[in-house]
Structure formats: C-alpha cells, structure tokens
Design a protein around this motif. Structure first.
Motif, PDB file in Angstrom:
ATOM      1  N   PHE A 209     -15.996  50.662  90.627  1.00 32.23           N
ATOM      2  CA  PHE A 209     -15.751  49.771  89.495  1.00 32.23           C
ATOM      3  C   PHE A 209     -14.421  49.038  89.695  1.00 32.23           C
ATOM      4  CE2 PHE A 209     -18.673  52.840  87.553  1.00 32.23           C
ATOM      5  CZ  PHE A 209     -19.593  51.971  86.988  1.00 32.23           C
ATOM      6  N   SER A 210     -14.175  48.632  90.909  1.00 30.86           N
ATOM      7  CA  SER A 210     -12.917  47.950  91.211  1.00 30.86           C
ATOM      8  C   SER A 210     -12.931  46.532  90.662  1.00 30.86           C
ATOM      9  CB  SER A 210     -12.692  47.927  92.727  1.00 30.86           C
ATOM     10  OG  SER A 210     -13.629  47.102  93.366  1.00 30.86           O
ATOM     11  N   GLY A 211     -11.754  45.974  90.524  1.00 33.63           N
ATOM     12  CA  GLY A 211     -11.633  44.605  90.060  1.00 33.63           C
ATOM     13  C   GLY A 211     -11.735  43.619  91.203  1.00 33.63           C
ATOM     14  N   ILE A 212     -11.312  42.406  90.941  1.00 36.62           N
ATOM     15  CA  ILE A 212     -11.359  41.362  91.959  1.00 36.62           C
ATOM     16  C   ILE A 212     -10.202  41.573  92.932  1.00 36.62           C
ATOM     17  CG2 ILE A 212     -11.212  38.881  92.359  1.00 36.62           C
ATOM     18  CD1 ILE A 212     -12.429  38.485  89.573  1.00 36.62           C
ATOM     19  N   HIS A 213     -10.513  41.561  94.228  1.00 38.34           N
ATOM     20  CA  HIS A 213      -9.490  41.780  95.235  1.00 38.34           C
ATOM     21  C   HIS A 213      -9.834  40.984  96.486  1.00 38.34           C
ATOM     22  CE1 HIS A 213     -12.685  44.741  95.832  1.00 38.34           C
ATOM     23  NE2 HIS A 213     -12.392  44.701  97.114  1.00 38.34           N
ATOM     24  N   GLU A 214      -8.870  40.880  97.379  1.00 38.40           N
ATOM     25  CA  GLU A 214      -9.067  40.108  98.596  1.00 38.40           C
ATOM     26  C   GLU A 214      -9.703  40.968  99.688  1.00 38.40           C
ATOM     27  OE1 GLU A 214      -5.427  38.319  99.812  1.00 38.40           O
ATOM     28  OE2 GLU A 214      -5.562  36.692  98.346  1.00 38.40           O
ATOM     29  N   VAL A 215     -10.613  40.367 100.430  1.00 35.80           N
ATOM     30  CA  VAL A 215     -11.301  41.033 101.533  1.00 35.80           C
ATOM     31  C   VAL A 215     -11.096  40.197 102.789  1.00 35.80           C
ATOM     32  CG1 VAL A 215     -13.525  41.840 102.411  1.00 35.80           C
ATOM     33  CG2 VAL A 215     -13.014  42.012  99.978  1.00 35.80           C
ATOM     34  N   GLY A 216     -10.724  40.848 103.880  1.00 35.41           N
ATOM     35  CA  GLY A 216     -10.524  40.138 105.136  1.00 35.41           C
ATOM     36  C   GLY A 216     -11.840  39.652 105.728  1.00 35.41           C
ATOM     37  N   GLY A 221      -8.391  34.978 107.815  1.00 35.80           N
ATOM     38  CA  GLY A 221      -8.316  34.595 106.421  1.00 35.80           C
ATOM     39  C   GLY A 221      -8.882  35.668 105.514  1.00 35.80           C
ATOM     40  N   THR A 222      -8.866  35.394 104.234  1.00 35.93           N
ATOM     41  CA  THR A 222      -9.367  36.351 103.243  1.00 35.93           C
ATOM     42  C   THR A 222     -10.276  35.636 102.245  1.00 35.93           C
ATOM     43  OG1 THR A 222      -7.444  35.992 101.804  1.00 35.93           O
ATOM     44  CG2 THR A 222      -7.318  37.797 103.422  1.00 35.93           C
TER      45      THR A 222
END
Length: 565
Positions: A209-216, A221-222
């Motif tokens: 249930f994680s929030g919005i985050h950056e993924v490589g 880039g991400t």
C-alpha cells in the motif's frame, strides 16, 4: 527453441494443468452448491445482511435478489468513487467524474471491468480494494449462482438438490440466491484467490500500500509509480473472469504479470472455473457424460480459435513480419507471439477482458478472431457461470433444431423444450447482438463519438464495434485506438454493460423456472442423445451459424475488410 514450438508447448502445458484440475474442482463445486450445511462464517454473513438462507425461491424472487444486490453494488461503488478525495489512501487523486464513475460502477458490478481511466493515475487504495476488488468477487459469484439456478431447473422436481437445508423444495423452486452468492465467495473464490495471490507474490507481482514514488528505468532516468495490493486483485480479476487491471497496461505491466510463468498461470486462472464447472453440471444433472459433451464443445471452439490466432500472427506476410518472426507489434517480448495468442483467445472467449498484448495491434484477421470470440457469447469456455448458462441456452436451441429435422418434440435432460422455453432462449440470444449493433450504428452515425476514433476506415469501425461488443458481452477488453473517456462512451457503454449482463440473466432464470415446473419425461429410443459426439458437432455448428448470420455483415465491414485488404 523456435517461437512456434514454444507457443505449442505452452498450450499443451496449459491443457494438461486444466485437465488435472477439472475433476477435483468440478466435484468440489457440486458439493458446495448441494450441501445442506452452512459454515459458521456464512451464518454470520446471513445475519449481517438479514437474509434467510433456508428459504427456497422461485425464479421471480431469485431475479429480485440478483437485481437488488447488483443495484446496491452499483450505487455503493459510484458513491465510493465520487467521495474518493475525502477517503484515506486516496494518493491525492480527486473524485472521479460522474459519467466515468457511472461507467466504472456499471463495469465492475456487471463483471465487465471495462476501464476508461488510467488505474495508476485515477484510483486510490480504498477504491481499488474496498470497491473494485470486492466487486471482482461478488460479481463472479452472482454469475455462478445464476448458472447453478439454471442447472437446478433441469433436475427439479424429481431431484431434491437444493442450495441449503430447511424447507424442502417445491415445484419451481431454484434454491436461495443469498446462499448461492455467499457460498460462491466463501467456499470457492476466496480460498483459490488466497493461494493464487501467494503464487503471484512469490513470482514477483507486487502487494503493498505504498504511495507514489520514483522507479528507475532500464534506459536511465526515473518514472513515478504508485504501489498497491496488486497480486490480490490480479488473481481474482483472472479467476473471476473480471479483467480490470490495477495499471493501465493491464496484464502486460510487469508489476501485474512479470514473467512467462505468471502469464501462463494467469491464463490457467481465467479458464479454471469455466472449464471445471462443466463437471459440476454433469454431477448435478446425474450424468457426467452430459458435462463432458458441453466441455468438448467448448474445447473444440477454444482450440480452433487458438490455432487460427497463432496462424494469423505467426504467418503474416511482409518483410518486417518475416524479419521479426511474426506480427510482434503490441506484444510483450517476454511472452512472445504464442503466449500472447493464447491469452488473447482465452480472454475474449471468456468474459475476462484482461490483456497481455494490445488487440488493436494484432493483424486484421487476428483482431477479427478476438471480436468473434466475444460475439459467440463468450461460451468457450465463457465467464464464470455465464459461460455455462450461455452454452446451455445454445444447447436448447440445438436440440430444438434437431427436433425440427426429425419431426419430434425436442427434449433436453428429460425436460420438453416447448414454445415458452424457445421464446426465452431466443430473447437471450437476441438481446446482446441488438445492443452491439444498435449502439455501434448510433456511434458511427453521430459526429461526436466518431471524433474519438484515432483511425479511419475499416480499423476505425472495428474500434467502435469492438467497444460495444466488449461492453454488451461483459468482456472489458478494448482496441486501444479509441478514446472512450467521453460522456457519450461512458454513458452508452455503461448502459450496454448493465443491459447486456442483467437482461440475459432475467431470461435465464425465467427459463430455469419454466423447466423446474415441468415433470420429467422418460428417455425413449427416439430421444436425441445429447452426450454423444454427434450432438457436440451439432452444437458447435449451431453456435457458429447463429453467430455468423448475426454478425457477419458487421465483421465484413471491419476486421475482414482490413485483413483482406
């Protein structure tokens, strides 16, 4: 290993897995829907909703239960979306617009799961889990309940099969909707879904249930992504032949379907209950051979469609196709053409609508195969419950045709097929094509919906034809070139989904009631044997002819014209 051989081996492995599961699961489901006992958790649920599971229902009462429960589901899911901005775990997403909220509520309650939104950019955790995932369970259970009620219509009153203990069944009783609904969720869907979700998590599908985050990204880039309870929703979307994805890319997204094994496992989940319920049918009517005859009909069509799809996608001509080894556009390289073809056929011959490739990118004839699979009524093997009752309706039509050929009153499973039964079966068959063709004609004639077409010509027509075929047949997949997030399409496809789901159910339950009121007729030497290969061939022919006569003009204007150009 060549791609063709890889596809064939995956197909054989899938058939072997389904064959192993068919007998134990089919037998278990028969016990679930004929047991006289209630589990403790089921008693708590009955008490909570104020239902008496021991009250037998005739078909009008059963229909009222189906419609009332589904209407409450539409209202609840609509309000949940409209209030999303005020709910915890909304991930900052605003309330869904009224027309899209109606479309989505109609979609998930009708077991369609058509999505005119980007899941990862629109729906928060509460809506996804408490709204959409819950409907994946209960809408599937409703379909199974209606199928079981129709089966009881064939075996009553000479059999004492019933949905619960308590008052003995009278002539015309079909069981208890609330008991059938709860048992389908508690005893069937939830246990399999728990095991399936664990398998998917172990294979890399996310569950959080994680929030919005950056993924490589692999190329540098991400990119921003949100997490979610994906594995638990993925398993029931396939098992319940629902199809709605947590992410816009659906089962082609690596968070939902990361490996070739999970891809094959998800196809297995799609087909598991529709294939196994044929044995449930055979046990409940007292003849397993009758169940095998229905299964053989379904398998003949499914295998034939898979073979045709592989041929069109592997053998398409042109330098680019030959260099790539087939029509690879729109398909995930980690799955390949063979697995994508199996998935596409399985999802459109059931009411699933999940996709691991983009059907709009298939060859012209390949896209036509996916369309035709839905136009058959999604009966090979079809959706959970809906595939069985759809096939039994066509079995009645086939028996009627055979009776006309030999001048004998048609009978099926010891029940006479009279004018009332044929009228109800005809209404069932006609309602969905009417919805598809009428809505498609209006969309093509009016300027506003036509402006949503990315492509012109035959492919553009196929996009709109596919949308209403998918909605009216409660499939949910789409040709990607159509912008369906407009007031016109959200409203009309929403109406098509509701009418295409619940009007046929009314006719099915009315037919079940009519059959249950009859006294069984003895089998004589002149009766048509409906458990023989001859009848299976007749049933396959009936299905193809009815569909061909109904939809051939529309198919000729769309995918056939494109494929032969």
């Amino acid at each position: 290993m060549g791609p063709v051989l890889a596809g064939v081996l995956q197909l054989l492995a899938l058939i072997a897995a389904l064959a192993l599961a068919h007998k134990p699961l089919g037998t278990y489901m028969a016990k679930v829907y004929t047991s006289d006992k209630h589990l403790r958790v089921e008693k708590w649920i009955y008490k909570g909703i104020g239902a008496d599971p021991d009250t037998e229902m005739r078909w009008p009462a059963y229909v009222r239960g189906v419609l009332a429960f589904s209407a409450a589901g539409v209202l609840f899911l609509y309000l949940l979306q409209r209030l999303q901005g005020h709910l915890p775990g909304s991930l900052g997403f605003a309330a869904i617009d009224p027309d899209q909220a109606f479309n989505t509520a109609a979609s998930f309650v009708s077991n369609t799961n058509w999505q005119s939104y980007y899941g990862e950019q629109a729906m928060g955790h509460v809506v996804q889990t408490a709204g959409l995932a819950v409907q994946n369970f209960v809408s599937a259970a409703v379909g199974i309940a209606v199928a079981v009620a129709l089966v009881r219509g064939f075996v009553l009153p000479h059999s004492r099969l019933r949905s619960s203990g308590g008052t003995p069944m009278r002539t015309g009783d079909l069981g208890n909707f609330w008991s059938d609904l709860v048992r389908g969720v508690v005893r069937l869907l939830v246990p399999i879904a728990v095991v399936g979700a664990l398998v998917l998590v172990a294979c890399g599908v996310i569950q959080n249930f994680s929030g919005i985050h950056e993924v490589g990204q692999f190329m540098g880039g991400t990119q921003e992504w949100n997490g979610g309870a994906v594995a638990s929703q993925e398993v029931i979307k396939e098992l319940g032949t629902n199809g709605g994805g947590y992410f816009n890319a659906n089962s082609s997204h690596p968070f939902e379907n990361p490996t070739p094994f999970t891809n094959l496992f998800e196809i297995f989940l799609i087909l598991l209950i529709p294939v196994s319920i044929t044995r449930t049918f055979g046990i409940m009517v007292g003849s397993v051979r009758q169940g095998y005859a229905i299964l053989a009909t379904m398998a003949t069509i499914w295998v034939g469609f898979v073979a045709l799809m592989m041929w069109t996608e592997f053998s398409h001509h042109g330098p680019a196709f030959e260099a790539a080894g087939g029509a690879t556009e729109g398909k995930e390289v980690r799955f390949g053409i063979g697995a994508s073809s199996i998935f596409a056929v399985s999802t459109t011959l059931t009411s699933t609508g999940a996709v691991d490739s983009f059907h709009s990118s298939f060859t012209g004839l390949g896209g036509g195969i996916t369309l035709l699979g839905m136009m058959l009524g999604e009966i090979a093997p079809g959706g959970v419950g809906s595939g069985l009752y759809g096939m039994l309706i066509l079995a009645i039509i086939a028996v009627f045709i055979a009776g006309l050929m030999v001048g004998r009153t048609p009978e099926y499973l010891g029940k006479k097929i009279g004018s009332r039964e044929i009228k109800l079966a005809a209404c069932y068959i006609l309602i969905t094509p009417a919805l598809v063709l009428v809505f498609t004609s209006f969309a093509m004639a009016l300027p506003t919906p036509a402006n949503s077409m990315t492509n012109s010509g035959a492919h553009g027509f196929s996009e709109i034809l596919y949308a209403y075929t998918s909605g009216s047949n409660n499939n949910g997949s789409a040709f990607a070139g159509l912008n369906a997030d407009t007031q016109w399409f959200n409203t009309t496809i929403g109406l098509a989904m509701l009418l295409g789901r619940f009007l046929p159910m009314v006719f099915v339950l009315a037919l079940a009631g009519s059959l249950a009121e009859q006294k069984p007729v003895p089998v004589t030497a002149g009766a048509l044997r409906t458990d023989k290969p001859l009848y299976t061939g007749l049933l396959v022919g009936t299905i193809l002819i009815i569909t061909g006569l109904t939809y051939f003009p529309a198919l000729a204007l769309g995918p056939l014209a494109e494929g032969l150009a």
